[in-house]
Design an enzyme around this catalytic site. Structure first.
Site, PDB file in Angstrom:
ATOM      1  N   SER A   1       0.865  -1.182   0.000  1.00  0.00           N
ATOM      2  CA  SER A   1       0.000   0.000   0.000  1.00  0.00           C
ATOM      3  C   SER A   1       0.899   1.228   0.000  1.00  0.00           C
ATOM      4  O   SER A   1       2.084   1.148   0.363  1.00  0.00           O
ATOM      5  CB  SER A   1      -0.900   0.010   1.239  1.00  0.00           C
TER       6      SER A   1
ATOM      7  N   TYR B   1      -2.230  -1.432  10.516  1.00  0.00           N
ATOM      8  CA  TYR B   1      -2.249  -1.492   9.055  1.00  0.00           C
ATOM      9  C   TYR B   1      -0.950  -0.963   8.441  1.00  0.00           C
ATOM     10  O   TYR B   1      -0.303  -1.656   7.652  1.00  0.00           O
ATOM     11  CB  TYR B   1      -3.442  -0.713   8.504  1.00  0.00           C
TER      12      TYR B   1
END
Length: 317
Positions: free
Chosen positions: A164, A176
């Protein structure tokens, strides 16, 4: 002088375009294993590669997701139930893959499965909250890769890890961003180690896309749950207004997300089918024009930008 520079730049992009358009031969004989195929990028990629003629081995978390995927694809595609947080499930799936690929080996491994909640300011979370994400996004990815590495090496194939832009730039608390930084580090070391065996490793670093991972309702609910667990002292420091601002920012996320998931799956497909795949793909204009450039900016500048654009606790200095 400027004309010469423009000509050289144009020649570079022309050669790169030609270089990257070279396609691997005999795609119809190659097996690709994809995790997280119930929905989102994994589901779309499975259908996309099936149409391309590859032999797709799709791992789903639920039988319902597997049935829906099989109903949308050809008889070539096969599914398996996989929970990447459980070693026994990974071992069973690896054996299942080995039985299907045989001596051909596994051409492609796409580590796509991922989650994003619980997400909240770090102080609001517990060790268990962090581990819930790390178990899926990082530790599960590691174990799946290690269990299938010998099959990928046999085929001199590809490993595609979904990271990401948050693996380059940490903009919020929780596991995350930590997990995606870990995926970046693992992919870099793996790429160098496997280059001796002809195996290529690529990273996909998407911006914000409208998938289950970016579901505002889930993120907002997880934020509220984290808030409810806080002590009265910490709640007083942050204030209800801060919580409301965080939730409002989460709701705005949906309008900022790109709906064209093909921008991501096309990168995945290129990484699997091109003779000369890129090391990193950054699909999404927000990734290309905002987050990736920010990751190269001085830390002080980035911190200042985030400081003035983010909600502030009520007791902030």
């Amino acid at each position: 002088m400027w004309l010469s520079v423009a000509a050289l730049v144009g020649l570079y992009y022309l050669l790169r375009w030609y270089w990257e358009r070279q396609v691997v031969s005999h795609l119809q004989d190659k097996y690709v294993f994809i995790t997280g195929c119930d929905s989102g990028f994994g589901n779309l990629l499975a259908r996309q590669l099936d149409l391309r003629g590859l032999r797709v081995l799709a791992a789903c978390l639920t039988e319902e997701g597997a049935q829906q995927l099989r109903a949308q694809t050809s008889d070539r595609l096969e599914t398996v139930i996989l929970d990447i947080t459980k070693t026994e499930s990974i071992s069973a799936a690896a054996q299942w893959v080995k039985e299907r690929v045989g001596d051909r080996g596994l051409w492609g491994l796409v580590n796509n499965a991922g989650i994003s909640v619980p997400t909240a300011p770090n102080e609001w979370l517990t060790r268990r909250d962090f581990m819930k994400i790390l178990d899926v996004n990082l530790l599960g990815l590691l174990e799946v890769t290690l269990s299938l590495l010998s099959l990928v090496r046999k085929a001199r194939g590809r490993v595609v890890n979904v990271s990401s832009v948050m693996g380059r730039l940490s903009l919020f608390g929780g596991g995350y961003c930590i997990s995606k930084y870990g995926v970046e580090a693992f992919s870099d070391s793996l790429r160098r180690e496997l280059s001796y065996f002809g195996v290529k490793v690529a990273m996909i670093e998407p911006g914000y896309f409208n998938t289950d991972v970016t579901n505002p309702e889930k993120i907002s609910r997880a934020t509220q749950e984290a808030w409810d667990r806080l002590s009265p002292e910490v709640k007083e420091l942050y204030g209800e207004k801060f919580l409301a601002s965080v939730k409002k920012s989460t709701e705005k996320l949906k309008s900022a997300c790109c709906n064209n998931l093909y921008l991501v799956t096309n990168c995945m497909e290129h990484a699997l089918t091109a003779c000369h795949p890129r090391t990193r793909y950054s699909p999404g204009w927000d990734a290309k024009l905002l987050y990736i450039p920010m990751s190269y900016m001085p830390t002080l500048l980035v911190d200042t930008m985030i400081y003035w654009s983010s909600p502030r606790p009520i007791k902030a200095l």
